[in-house]
Scaffold this motif. Structure first.
Motif, PDB file in Angstrom:
ATOM      1  N   MET A   1     -74.414  85.420  73.412  1.00  0.00           N
ATOM      2  CA  MET A   1     -74.449  85.388  74.860  1.00  0.00           C
ATOM      3  C   MET A   1     -75.880  85.692  75.305  1.00  0.00           C
ATOM      4  SD  MET A   1     -71.797  87.235  77.445  1.00  0.00           S
ATOM      5  CE  MET A   1     -72.468  88.854  77.578  1.00  0.00           C
ATOM      6  N   GLU A   2     -76.423  84.838  76.125  1.00  0.00           N
ATOM      7  CA  GLU A   2     -77.792  85.034  76.570  1.00  0.00           C
ATOM      8  C   GLU A   2     -77.835  85.722  77.932  1.00  0.00           C
ATOM      9  OE1 GLU A   2     -79.081  80.838  78.208  1.00  0.00           O
ATOM     10  OE2 GLU A   2     -78.246  80.694  76.190  1.00  0.00           O
ATOM     11  N   ALA A   3     -78.993  86.250  78.263  1.00  0.00           N
ATOM     12  CA  ALA A   3     -79.172  86.979  79.524  1.00  0.00           C
ATOM     13  C   ALA A   3     -79.056  86.023  80.708  1.00  0.00           C
ATOM     14  CB  ALA A   3     -80.523  87.666  79.539  1.00  0.00           C
ATOM     15  N   LEU A   4     -78.548  86.547  81.809  1.00  0.00           N
ATOM     16  CA  LEU A   4     -78.404  85.749  83.025  1.00  0.00           C
ATOM     17  C   LEU A   4     -79.695  85.763  83.829  1.00  0.00           C
ATOM     18  CD1 LEU A   4     -74.912  86.961  84.259  1.00  0.00           C
ATOM     19  CD2 LEU A   4     -75.455  84.780  83.237  1.00  0.00           C
ATOM     20  N   ASP A   5     -80.004  84.638  84.459  1.00  0.00           N
ATOM     21  CA  ASP A   5     -81.150  84.619  85.353  1.00  0.00           C
ATOM     22  C   ASP A   5     -80.748  85.322  86.660  1.00  0.00           C
ATOM     23  OD1 ASP A   5     -80.614  82.128  87.478  1.00  0.00           O
ATOM     24  OD2 ASP A   5     -79.585  81.922  85.547  1.00  0.00           O
ATOM     25  N   SER A   8     -78.084  83.555  88.934  1.00  0.00           N
ATOM     26  CA  SER A   8     -76.718  83.595  88.396  1.00  0.00           C
ATOM     27  C   SER A   8     -76.133  84.997  88.503  1.00  0.00           C
ATOM     28  CB  SER A   8     -76.707  83.161  86.934  1.00  0.00           C
ATOM     29  OG  SER A   8     -77.067  81.813  86.811  1.00  0.00           O
ATOM     30  N   LEU A   9     -76.952  85.992  88.246  1.00  0.00           N
ATOM     31  CA  LEU A   9     -76.489  87.375  88.344  1.00  0.00           C
ATOM     32  C   LEU A   9     -76.065  87.697  89.778  1.00  0.00           C
ATOM     33  CD1 LEU A   9     -76.048  90.028  86.862  1.00  0.00           C
ATOM     34  CD2 LEU A   9     -78.413  90.631  87.389  1.00  0.00           C
ATOM     35  N   TRP A  12     -72.676  86.104  90.409  1.00  0.00           N
ATOM     36  CA  TRP A  12     -71.572  86.853  89.794  1.00  0.00           C
ATOM     37  C   TRP A  12     -71.292  88.148  90.542  1.00  0.00           C
ATOM     38  CZ3 TRP A  12     -68.515  84.019  87.429  1.00  0.00           C
ATOM     39  CH2 TRP A  12     -68.925  83.028  86.562  1.00  0.00           C
ATOM     40  N   MET A  45     -65.250  84.752  84.732  1.00  0.00           N
ATOM     41  CA  MET A  45     -66.647  85.131  84.640  1.00  0.00           C
ATOM     42  C   MET A  45     -67.084  85.226  83.173  1.00  0.00           C
ATOM     43  SD  MET A  45     -68.523  88.554  86.075  1.00  0.00           S
ATOM     44  CE  MET A  45     -67.979  89.622  84.756  1.00  0.00           C
ATOM     45  N   CYS A  48     -67.187  81.768  81.493  1.00  0.00           N
ATOM     46  CA  CYS A  48     -68.362  81.016  81.947  1.00  0.00           C
ATOM     47  C   CYS A  48     -69.645  81.558  81.332  1.00  0.00           C
ATOM     48  CB  CYS A  48     -68.465  81.057  83.474  1.00  0.00           C
ATOM     49  SG  CYS A  48     -67.239  80.043  84.299  1.00  0.00           S
ATOM     50  N   MET A  49     -69.644  82.816  80.947  1.00  0.00           N
ATOM     51  CA  MET A  49     -70.815  83.410  80.292  1.00  0.00           C
ATOM     52  C   MET A  49     -70.859  83.078  78.804  1.00  0.00           C
ATOM     53  SD  MET A  49     -71.059  87.182  81.882  1.00  0.00           S
ATOM     54  CE  MET A  49     -71.641  87.488  83.529  1.00  0.00           C
TER      55      MET A  49
END
Length: 94
Positions: A1-5, A8-9, A12, A45, A48-49
């Protein structure tokens, strides 16, 4: 799982805030638990992540259950301060 920009954060966080408001309204109006709303939102959520659905459901339910601990503690504390807890009865249950 990669970090959210950040965009996107923010999306959410907004979705979770909206789901929490709906859950609080439903809990107050209908007397249902907030998990009836928040668990499906968190499941979506997490999927989707990029989490697999089996793990996403466990994470959603676990996160929902973890909110019960501080909420229950604070509620019991508030009721106790108002003298609305029968500690003798609680001890007999223990």
């Amino acid at each position: 799982m990669e970090a959210l920009d950040p965009a996107s954060l923010a999306l959410w966080i907004g979705a979770l805030a909206a789901a929490s408001a709906v859950a609080g309204f439903a809990a107050g109006l209908l007397g249902v638990g907030g998990g009836i709303i928040t668990v499906p939102v968190m499941f979506q959520m997490f999927t989707c992540m990029g989490l697999p659905p089996s793990l996403a459901m466990q994470m959603a339910v676990g996160t929902s259950l973890m909110t019960i601990i501080p909420t229950g503690f604070m509620s019991a504390r508030s009721h106790s301060k108002r003298g609305a807890v029968d500690w003798k009865l609680i001890r007999s249950w223990g």
